[in-house]
Design a protein around this motif. Sequence first.
Motif, PDB file in Angstrom:
ATOM      1  N   SER A 295       0.847  -1.181   0.000  1.00  0.00           N
ATOM      2  CA  SER A 295       0.000   0.000   0.000  1.00  0.00           C
ATOM      3  C   SER A 295       0.896   1.249   0.000  1.00  0.00           C
ATOM      4  O   SER A 295       1.698   1.416  -0.913  1.00  0.00           O
ATOM      5  CB  SER A 295      -0.958  -0.036   1.192  1.00  0.00           C
ATOM      6  OG  SER A 295      -2.002   0.894   1.029  1.00  0.00           O
ATOM      7  N   ARG A 318       0.727  -3.728  -3.939  1.00  0.00           N
ATOM      8  CA  ARG A 318      -0.500  -2.920  -3.978  1.00  0.00           C
ATOM      9  C   ARG A 318      -0.247  -1.431  -3.735  1.00  0.00           C
ATOM     10  O   ARG A 318      -0.949  -0.769  -2.969  1.00  0.00           O
ATOM     11  CB  ARG A 318      -1.530  -3.483  -2.988  1.00  0.00           C
ATOM     12  CG  ARG A 318      -1.146  -3.495  -1.512  1.00  0.00           C
ATOM     13  CD  ARG A 318      -2.191  -4.258  -0.698  1.00  0.00           C
ATOM     14  NE  ARG A 318      -1.955  -4.112   0.727  1.00  0.00           N
ATOM     15  CZ  ARG A 318      -1.063  -4.817   1.416  1.00  0.00           C
ATOM     16  NH1 ARG A 318      -0.310  -5.720   0.805  1.00  0.00           N
ATOM     17  NH2 ARG A 318      -0.926  -4.621   2.710  1.00  0.00           N
ATOM     18  N   HIS A 371      -0.278  -6.730  -7.380  1.00  0.00           N
ATOM     19  CA  HIS A 371      -1.512  -5.985  -7.174  1.00  0.00           C
ATOM     20  C   HIS A 371      -2.695  -6.941  -7.287  1.00  0.00           C
ATOM     21  O   HIS A 371      -2.654  -7.909  -8.051  1.00  0.00           O
ATOM     22  CB  HIS A 371      -1.656  -4.875  -8.224  1.00  0.00           C
ATOM     23  CG  HIS A 371      -2.085  -3.566  -7.646  1.00  0.00           C
ATOM     24  ND1 HIS A 371      -1.244  -2.486  -7.536  1.00  0.00           N
ATOM     25  CD2 HIS A 371      -3.273  -3.163  -7.101  1.00  0.00           C
ATOM     26  CE1 HIS A 371      -1.887  -1.468  -6.984  1.00  0.00           C
ATOM     27  NE2 HIS A 371      -3.114  -1.859  -6.711  1.00  0.00           N
ATOM     28  N   ASP A 375      -8.551  -4.542  -6.562  1.00  0.00           N
ATOM     29  CA  ASP A 375      -8.098  -3.605  -5.533  1.00  0.00           C
ATOM     30  C   ASP A 375      -8.649  -2.224  -5.859  1.00  0.00           C
ATOM     31  O   ASP A 375      -8.172  -1.544  -6.766  1.00  0.00           O
ATOM     32  CB  ASP A 375      -6.574  -3.571  -5.498  1.00  0.00           C
ATOM     33  CG  ASP A 375      -6.033  -2.760  -4.331  1.00  0.00           C
ATOM     34  OD1 ASP A 375      -6.761  -1.897  -3.816  1.00  0.00           O
ATOM     35  OD2 ASP A 375      -4.872  -2.996  -3.940  1.00  0.00           O
ATOM     36  N   ARG A 377      -8.766   0.201  -3.546  1.00  0.00           N
ATOM     37  CA  ARG A 377      -8.131   1.172  -2.672  1.00  0.00           C
ATOM     38  C   ARG A 377      -7.044   1.952  -3.408  1.00  0.00           C
ATOM     39  O   ARG A 377      -6.984   3.177  -3.338  1.00  0.00           O
ATOM     40  CB  ARG A 377      -7.539   0.449  -1.454  1.00  0.00           C
ATOM     41  CG  ARG A 377      -6.813   1.349  -0.451  1.00  0.00           C
ATOM     42  CD  ARG A 377      -7.714   2.413   0.138  1.00  0.00           C
ATOM     43  NE  ARG A 377      -8.949   1.895   0.641  1.00  0.00           N
ATOM     44  CZ  ARG A 377      -9.130   1.345   1.860  1.00  0.00           C
ATOM     45  NH1 ARG A 377      -8.119   1.249   2.682  1.00  0.00           N
ATOM     46  NH2 ARG A 377     -10.304   0.906   2.241  1.00  0.00           N
ATOM     47  N   THR A 406      -8.406  -8.262  -3.558  1.00  0.00           N
ATOM     48  CA  THR A 406      -8.640  -6.874  -3.174  1.00  0.00           C
ATOM     49  C   THR A 406      -7.396  -6.326  -2.476  1.00  0.00           C
ATOM     50  O   THR A 406      -6.333  -6.963  -2.464  1.00  0.00           O
ATOM     51  CB  THR A 406      -9.845  -6.766  -2.236  1.00  0.00           C
ATOM     52  OG1 THR A 406      -9.511  -7.357  -0.969  1.00  0.00           O
ATOM     53  CG2 THR A 406     -11.063  -7.475  -2.817  1.00  0.00           C
ATOM     54  N   HIS A 407      -7.538  -5.191  -1.856  1.00  0.00           N
ATOM     55  CA  HIS A 407      -6.431  -4.577  -1.122  1.00  0.00           C
ATOM     56  C   HIS A 407      -6.086  -5.372   0.133  1.00  0.00           C
ATOM     57  O   HIS A 407      -5.032  -5.156   0.733  1.00  0.00           O
ATOM     58  CB  HIS A 407      -6.821  -3.142  -0.742  1.00  0.00           C
ATOM     59  CG  HIS A 407      -5.656  -2.248  -0.441  1.00  0.00           C
ATOM     60  ND1 HIS A 407      -4.735  -1.869  -1.398  1.00  0.00           N
ATOM     61  CD2 HIS A 407      -5.253  -1.648   0.711  1.00  0.00           C
ATOM     62  CE1 HIS A 407      -3.828  -1.075  -0.857  1.00  0.00           C
ATOM     63  NE2 HIS A 407      -4.113  -0.926   0.427  1.00  0.00           N
TER      64      HIS A 407
END
Length: 443
Positions: A295, A318, A371, A375, A377, A406-407
């Motif tokens: 992130s 991500r 990733h 995702d 986010r 997803t995230h």
Amino acid sequence: FVPADGSGKVTAVLSEAGKSYGAPEISPDGKQLAFLVSPSEGVNFPQIGLATLNGPTASNPQLVTFDRAAGNLVWTEVATAAKGKKTTSSYAIYFTASSNGGIPLYKLDPATRQVTQLTDFETGVTAFDAANNQVVLAKTEVSNPSELYVADASAKSQTKLSNHNDWVAQRQLSFPEKHTYKNSLGQTVDYWIMKPTFFEASKKYPLLLNMHGGPTAMWGPGEASMWHEFQYMCSQGYGVVYANPRGSGGYGIAFQRANIKDWGTGPAEDVLAAESAAAKEAWVDTSRQVITGGSYAGYLTAWIVGHDNRFKAAFAQRGVYDLTTFLGEGNAWRLVPNYFAYPWTPEAKVLDANSPYTFVQNIKTPLLIKHGENDLRTGAIQSEMMYKSLKILGRPVEYVRMPGATHELSRSGNVRQRIDRLLRIYEFFERYVGPEAQGLSQK
């Protein structure tokens, strides 16, 4: 306020322009309201507020002085005192807040608005309840990722109630050693070093710099989400160093705001200082250092390898790599105006100056990019653009796009994909710093 039978109109209990209210909790006697409030925009965290309830409205709201992000407010009756024919009750509010590498349990006296810390920074209270002058809590610590305990009202004399993880006692673990660093802003930065689990003093080991996201997240011995990843990498013969750089949560609002308009240079200084200190340990092979993060820390991974060549390999997960496109791509887009500026304003040049993609041509470190396909986010286009550009430049890069992910892939996502992710981290790093890579370099 809305009547339970739906017969009345909606009434605002508390409101103020530019502020967000949430987590309302009513005292057992129905006379007081505890709540969380924060400014609607900017880099902030909620503060605890107390108000007097007058039917469906509240009056005389007052904030509690507490420089951490409080949550999970729970009222409880802590004592009753008989005065003649009247019985008066005394109440307390229990809550938790990430702080200094742990998640302590706190106790607030509503009458004085004084806060008392009940548990330490080395453990984390992940859930709790309080009643009848007792507290039941779920506690995480390095020696055990989660068990239930019961304690008195001050959280002392804790008695273990569960034994969910008895297998931990049969395993060898690595325990973090805390250190501090004084950064260029004069702030104290906490970081921790973990030795390889089966450490031998006569051997040298690779070192992994693992960074947290957010950017307002916080890691430490009392934080639960990284327990398995840290222990796995240490068990595979890696030393691990992690830090809470400027901008992290858990150290007060000034520390959290210290990376406004500076997501790259300042935080990189802090995590690299931790890495440099760890690299001085006698057991570290300084020629075998690797880096990863997810992130915001995927961002920071890409930023660092675009400005520093000390790492043999990097894994960006991500991440956000171009702040301008992030505004339209991710559902966390408000980070752009909160920390920087809108792209159409005169200050917009700060977006390019703080985007890892601006420095993509400088990346020469072998890079694995991951990733999740769903995702929302940070948005998969962020990693697609970084990957394609590095391929065009002829740099050593690989890309993994997880179907349906997803995230939350590293936390609560598909279990098989979470295992796959962890194994990919290890496999990729082994290619560059593992025994075979080491043997090839010696040839």
